[in-house]
Design a protein around this motif. Structure first.
Motif, PDB file in Angstrom:
ATOM      1  N   THR A 163     -36.531 -16.761 118.773  1.00 43.30           N
ATOM      2  CA  THR A 163     -36.636 -18.206 118.937  1.00 43.30           C
ATOM      3  C   THR A 163     -37.223 -18.805 117.673  1.00 43.30           C
ATOM      4  N   ALA A 164     -36.725 -19.971 117.278  1.00 45.27           N
ATOM      5  CA  ALA A 164     -37.269 -20.677 116.113  1.00 45.27           C
ATOM      6  C   ALA A 164     -38.622 -21.291 116.468  1.00 45.27           C
ATOM      7  N   VAL A 165     -39.629 -20.994 115.656  1.00 45.51           N
ATOM      8  CA  VAL A 165     -40.974 -21.539 115.834  1.00 45.51           C
ATOM      9  C   VAL A 165     -41.562 -21.806 114.444  1.00 45.51           C
ATOM     10  N   PRO A 166     -42.100 -23.004 114.184  1.00 42.06           N
ATOM     11  CA  PRO A 166     -42.723 -23.255 112.879  1.00 42.06           C
ATOM     12  C   PRO A 166     -43.839 -22.255 112.597  1.00 42.06           C
ATOM     13  N   HIS A 167     -43.927 -21.837 111.340  1.00 38.20           N
ATOM     14  CA  HIS A 167     -45.006 -20.961 110.895  1.00 38.20           C
ATOM     15  C   HIS A 167     -45.955 -21.782 110.020  1.00 38.20           C
ATOM     16  N   MET A 168     -47.269 -21.666 110.299  1.00 38.18           N
ATOM     17  CA  MET A 168     -48.259 -22.448 109.574  1.00 38.18           C
ATOM     18  C   MET A 168     -49.435 -21.577 109.138  1.00 38.18           C
ATOM     19  N   THR A 222     -50.315 -25.351 105.608  1.00 36.81           N
ATOM     20  CA  THR A 222     -48.906 -25.339 105.195  1.00 36.81           C
ATOM     21  C   THR A 222     -48.055 -25.202 106.445  1.00 36.81           C
ATOM     22  N   LYS A 223     -46.828 -25.696 106.361  1.00 40.74           N
ATOM     23  CA  LYS A 223     -45.928 -25.651 107.506  1.00 40.74           C
ATOM     24  C   LYS A 223     -44.505 -25.419 107.012  1.00 40.74           C
ATOM     25  N   ILE A 224     -43.817 -24.533 107.698  1.00 44.48           N
ATOM     26  CA  ILE A 224     -42.410 -24.301 107.400  1.00 44.48           C
ATOM     27  C   ILE A 224     -41.675 -24.065 108.719  1.00 44.48           C
ATOM     28  N   ASP A 225     -40.591 -24.758 108.910  1.00 42.21           N
ATOM     29  CA  ASP A 225     -39.919 -24.760 110.216  1.00 42.21           C
ATOM     30  C   ASP A 225     -38.987 -23.580 110.441  1.00 42.21           C
ATOM     31  N   SER A 226     -38.779 -22.747 109.421  1.00 43.48           N
ATOM     32  CA  SER A 226     -37.809 -21.657 109.546  1.00 43.48           C
ATOM     33  C   SER A 226     -38.426 -20.367 110.075  1.00 43.48           C
ATOM     34  N   GLY A 227     -39.651 -20.436 110.591  1.00 36.25           N
ATOM     35  CA  GLY A 227     -40.282 -19.249 111.167  1.00 36.25           C
ATOM     36  C   GLY A 227     -39.674 -18.871 112.504  1.00 36.25           C
ATOM     37  N   THR A 228     -40.014 -17.688 112.995  1.00 35.94           N
ATOM     38  CA  THR A 228     -39.446 -17.197 114.258  1.00 35.94           C
ATOM     39  C   THR A 228     -40.497 -16.492 115.105  1.00 35.94           C
ATOM     40  N   ALA A 279     -46.253 -23.785 117.520  1.00 31.83           N
ATOM     41  CA  ALA A 279     -46.281 -23.194 116.176  1.00 31.83           C
ATOM     42  C   ALA A 279     -47.002 -21.860 116.240  1.00 31.83           C
ATOM     43  N   LYS A 280     -46.799 -21.069 115.180  1.00 28.63           N
ATOM     44  CA  LYS A 280     -47.635 -19.895 114.944  1.00 28.63           C
ATOM     45  C   LYS A 280     -48.536 -20.261 113.769  1.00 28.63           C
ATOM     46  N   VAL A 281     -49.841 -20.342 114.028  1.00 23.22           N
ATOM     47  CA  VAL A 281     -50.787 -20.804 113.023  1.00 23.22           C
ATOM     48  C   VAL A 281     -51.741 -19.669 112.665  1.00 23.22           C
ATOM     49  N   TYR A 282     -51.679 -19.225 111.412  1.00 25.13           N
ATOM     50  CA  TYR A 282     -52.506 -18.114 110.928  1.00 25.13           C
ATOM     51  C   TYR A 282     -53.661 -18.645 110.075  1.00 25.13           C
ATOM     52  N   GLY A 300     -64.760  -8.283 106.395  1.00 28.15           N
ATOM     53  CA  GLY A 300     -64.883  -6.940 106.947  1.00 28.15           C
ATOM     54  C   GLY A 300     -63.834  -6.587 107.969  1.00 28.15           C
ATOM     55  N   ALA A 301     -63.011  -7.561 108.351  1.00 27.40           N
ATOM     56  CA  ALA A 301     -62.008  -7.315 109.392  1.00 27.40           C
ATOM     57  C   ALA A 301     -60.756  -6.698 108.789  1.00 27.40           C
ATOM     58  N   PRO A 302     -60.042  -5.837 109.552  1.00 27.80           N
ATOM     59  CA  PRO A 302     -58.778  -5.301 109.071  1.00 27.80           C
ATOM     60  C   PRO A 302     -57.712  -6.388 109.078  1.00 27.80           C
ATOM     61  N   PRO A 303     -56.668  -6.277 108.237  1.00 29.99           N
ATOM     62  CA  PRO A 303     -55.624  -7.302 108.182  1.00 29.99           C
ATOM     63  C   PRO A 303     -54.987  -7.605 109.524  1.00 29.99           C
ATOM     64  N   MET A 304     -54.913  -6.600 110.412  1.00 30.11           N
ATOM     65  CA  MET A 304     -54.286  -6.852 111.710  1.00 30.11           C
ATOM     66  C   MET A 304     -55.118  -7.807 112.557  1.00 30.11           C
ATOM     67  N   SER A 305     -56.354  -8.114 112.114  1.00 27.34           N
ATOM     68  CA  SER A 305     -57.227  -8.994 112.883  1.00 27.34           C
ATOM     69  C   SER A 305     -57.269 -10.412 112.324  1.00 27.34           C
ATOM     70  N   VAL A 306     -56.317 -10.765 111.482  1.00 31.29           N
ATOM     71  CA  VAL A 306     -56.222 -12.150 111.027  1.00 31.29           C
ATOM     72  C   VAL A 306     -56.039 -13.037 112.258  1.00 31.29           C
ATOM     73  N   PRO A 307     -56.916 -14.032 112.486  1.00 36.11           N
ATOM     74  CA  PRO A 307     -56.802 -14.850 113.695  1.00 36.11           C
ATOM     75  C   PRO A 307     -55.585 -15.767 113.636  1.00 36.11           C
ATOM     76  N   HIS A 308     -54.889 -15.872 114.740  1.00 36.31           N
ATOM     77  CA  HIS A 308     -53.753 -16.796 114.791  1.00 36.31           C
ATOM     78  C   HIS A 308     -53.530 -17.306 116.202  1.00 36.31           C
ATOM     79  N   LEU A 309     -53.070 -18.543 116.286  1.00 35.44           N
ATOM     80  CA  LEU A 309     -52.766 -19.215 117.545  1.00 35.44           C
ATOM     81  C   LEU A 309     -51.254 -19.310 117.648  1.00 35.44           C
ATOM     82  N   ASP A 310     -50.690 -18.607 118.648  1.00 34.13           N
ATOM     83  CA  ASP A 310     -49.245 -18.393 118.684  1.00 34.13           C
ATOM     84  C   ASP A 310     -48.553 -18.992 119.893  1.00 34.13           C
ATOM     85  N   SER A 311     -47.519 -19.773 119.628  1.00 36.69           N
ATOM     86  CA  SER A 311     -46.540 -20.062 120.673  1.00 36.69           C
ATOM     87  C   SER A 311     -45.667 -18.832 120.812  1.00 36.69           C
TER      88      SER A 311
END
Length: 489
Positions: A95-100, A157-163, A268-271, A277-288
């Motif tokens: 599904t198309a979802v903006p990435h921010m 930043t915002k780009i509408d071509s995210g998924t 949106a998916k907002v990162y 000290g956190a590992p990269p997999m723990s980057v906080p994000h709010l996701d549709s």
């Protein structure tokens, strides 16, 4: 990854016999399951950890470009599967979802501004917007800006071509397709051992986890795509290339919104930036998230630690992975990563209210009663000795380990993982079947038109393929669907 490799090989050599051995009762219950990962189509549009600031202040975008190009390869193959009617409805998995990207404070705003300037002139990131205007951000992310006290610099930043990608659904569809092509798929089967036979073939000891019945399988080529369980199987193979490699398990938790009114206010998916000290997999994000045409809202992940290598694994997994050949490497890693260990311990013991404080960095007026905690998947990060990092370096990425003769390969690591599955499996094929690649090339180019070509250096081709894959995958709005707001009880 395994489903992707099977689908590629079945198109290239339909007469090859392929057998899939799966520990669980259905495909994709571990790492690929839709509730065990964030479902982001990783293409570096919003993930700040794929770009880094160099000592001279400039932004290194080389990894971002690599991940983006690899994701475009996945899109091309998925489009081929849809156009060839092997997958009926792409909306069942993408599904198309903006990435921010969203940051606060002078340092991070300055970094994001420079990141935007470095990426926006690149053909792979066309359409990216940048703003430091709170009014503009309120238009982009109203849920995140409501009741926010803006006391300093803020930017996005915002780009509408995210998924958003349902990798669980995609995995199941690929295995359904393989089954229709006479691929044998054996569920509830555990690979207890892998040994090299005298004739050069691999002998697998396979046990039915329900009945205990044991079978023996022989294969000229074995691909180990067992998520966190791959390391144990690689070690059992005994290949020299697997020596000296260890694994560090990191668990994940997400908070899921159960209030449909809140879910409806964010799309949106907002990162953001990872905590120190956190590992990269723990980057906080709010996701549709879009699962079975139902929209959900997730926040996280919150990292944790358990010695299990799989969500359905054993508490002895980590101990069993320590061998004489990797003991020093594992110990060195432990000494070098005390801050990470401290961070993980804090995450494990954190209360719900502590996690709500993290969520309120994104949604200032978030209410505790609107959110539940969901256990996500396990990730096993690679530990090995490297020239750059020295002994016991913790690797954050995806890596394939294969025998010199190409008869066996294992997939290790985590992000960007499934998003780059097609590129990674093409690499597996290049390493393990080099003698066939020239004959396979015309068919590969039919499935993946950019095969062997840099999209970065061919911007017109990049635009053309992005447009065509968007049409095939229904990402350009030509095939609207009704979305139901999902809540979790």
């Amino acid at each position: 990854m395994s489903a992707t490799l099977g689908a590629l090989l079945k198109e290239l050599v339909p007469d090859w016999k392929i057998t899939v051995i799966e520990r669980r009762a259905v495909a994709g219950e571990e790492s690929s399951n839709e509730w065990n990962n964030a479902g982001t189509g990783h293409s570096s549009l919003c993930e700040l950890n794929y770009t880094s600031e160099k000592s001279d202040g400039s932004i290194d975008i080389s990894k971002a470009i690599k991940v983006n190009e690899e994701y475009q390869v996945s899109r091309q193959f998925w489009s081929y599967l849809v156009d060839s009617k092997m997958i009926r409805n792409p909306r069942d998995f993408i599904t198309a979802v903006p990435h921010m990207s969203f940051v606060q404070g002078d340092k991070d705003v300055n970094f994001l501004r420079k990141r935007f300037e470095a990426l926006s002139n690149n053909p792979l990131f066309e359409g990216m917007e940048y703003s430091e205007d709170p009014a503009k951000l309120a238009d982009w992310i109203p849920l995140m800006m409501k009741d926010r006290k803006v006391n300093g610099p803020i930017a996005a930043t915002k780009i509408d071509s995210g998924t958003d990608v349902n990798f669980g659904s995609l995995t199941r569809m690929l295995f359904d397709h393989l089954k229709s092509k006479n691929v044998e798929i054996k569920y509830n089967q555990n690979v207890d051992d892998i040994k090299r036979a005298g004739n050069g073939a691999w002998e697998l000891k396979v046990r039915n986890v329900k009945s205990g019945q044991v079978e023996r399988h022989s294969a000229k080529f074995v691909f180990i795509g067992g998520g966190g369980g791959s390391l144990h199987l690689l070690q059992k193979s005994g290949i020299e290339e697997g020596k000296g490699i260890g694994g560090f398990p990191v668990s994940g938790l997400f908070m899921v919104c159960k209030n449909p009114e809140v879910v409806a206010k964010h799309h949106a998916k907002v990162y953001g930036q990872a905590p120190v000290g956190a590992p990269p997999m723990s980057v906080p994000h709010l996701d549709s998230r879009f699962i079975e045409n139902k929209e959900s809202l997730l926040f996280g992940p919150f990292a944790g630690f358990t010695p299990k290598f799989l969500k359905f694994g054993s508490m002895l997994d980590l101990i069993k992975s320590v061998k004489p050949h990797n003991l020093v490497t594992m110990l060195a890693c432990g000494v070098k990563n005390v801050p990470l260990t401290t961070y993980l311990i804090k995450e494990v013991v954190a209360s719900k209210e502590k996690r709500m404080e993290s969520l309120r960095q994104f949604i200032p007026n978030a209410k505790s009663e609107d959110w539940d905690l969901v256990v996500a998947g396990q990730r096993v990060q690679i530990i090995k000795d490297t020239v750059a990092g020295g002994k016991g370096t913790l690797q954050f990425g995806t890596e394939v380990i294969n025998a010199a003769d190409g008869s066996i390969a294992a997939l290790l690591g985590a992000s960007p993982g499934a998003s780059t599955a097609v590129s990674v499996m093409l690499d597996v094929m290049q390493k393990c079947f080099p003698q066939h690649m020239k004959a396979w090339e015309p068919k590969i180019k039919e499935m993946i038109p950019s095969y062997g070509v840099s999209l970065l250096k061919n911007p017109d081709l990049a635009r053309e393929l992005h447009a065509s894959t968007s049409r095939s995958l229904g990402l350009n709005g030509d095939h609207p669907i009704q979305i139901e707001r999902r809540t979790v009880s």
